[in-house]
Design a protein around this motif. Sequence first.
Motif, short mmCIF file in Angstrom:
data_model
loop_
_atom_site.label_atom_id
_atom_site.label_comp_id
_atom_site.label_asym_id
_atom_site.label_seq_id
_atom_site.Cartn_x
_atom_site.Cartn_y
_atom_site.Cartn_z
N MET A 1 -11.11 12.63 -12.24
CA MET A 1 -11.87 13.33 -11.21
C MET A 1 -11.61 14.84 -11.32
O MET A 1 -10.47 15.27 -11.50
N HIS A 2 -12.69 15.57 -11.20
CA HIS A 2 -12.57 17.02 -11.30
C HIS A 2 -12.18 17.60 -9.94
O HIS A 2 -12.87 17.42 -8.95
N GLU A 3 -11.05 18.24 -9.92
CA GLU A 3 -10.62 18.92 -8.71
C GLU A 3 -11.26 20.31 -8.68
O GLU A 3 -11.03 21.12 -9.58
N PRO A 4 -12.12 20.56 -7.68
CA PRO A 4 -12.78 21.87 -7.66
C PRO A 4 -11.78 23.00 -7.50
O PRO A 4 -10.77 22.89 -6.79
#
Length: 208
Positions: free
Chosen positions: A124-127
């Motif tokens: 998951m891409h952590e903003p």
Amino acid sequence: MDIHHYDPVTGVYLGASEAVADPVEWDRARRALIAERLSEAHTAFAAALADDVPMAEADTALMEAIQAAEAEAAALAAPAWLIPACATADAPPDVAAGERARFTEDGWIVEPVPEEPEPEPEPMHEPTEAELAAAVRARRDAEIAALRWLIDRHRDEVALGRSTTLTVEDYLLVLQHVQDLRDVPEQDGFPSAVDWPHLPPELLATGD
């Protein structure tokens, strides 16, 4: 002749194709056959002459023997075939569903098709903080734009000298709400923890 190909690394059966005849061996076999038949024809020619067979008749028999030898050589089956690397003349065994043939040092074997590993989920891409800030500002701008009609309508009604849909107090609430939205980036929790201001919903139901 059919040949059967397999993967050079895994040995897994890939499919079949037709082998190519070895041109050198094929030509050598044809020449050998013609030489043998010509030797026999000349022996027969000499024997015919010794038996007082007319020359014309013996010569015709010789020419027919030569033509027959050439035709026989042209129809000769290839004695050898070119088999490339990672291929074999041995046909693989039949396989059932969920099985595959694989070539080994001992020949073909049948084995279960290995199950494909489950793909690992994408992390998951952590903003980043910049991405969060941009998203918050985009929402702030959208909420202000959605209220613009209330302000424009009130100003138009005042300019036309008409009674206003919003009371002065409600209009000031709308203006304050817009200002609170503009001030969202000034909050201590911005951009990861934003306390969004709320406008009483009844103010949005005062006409179109």
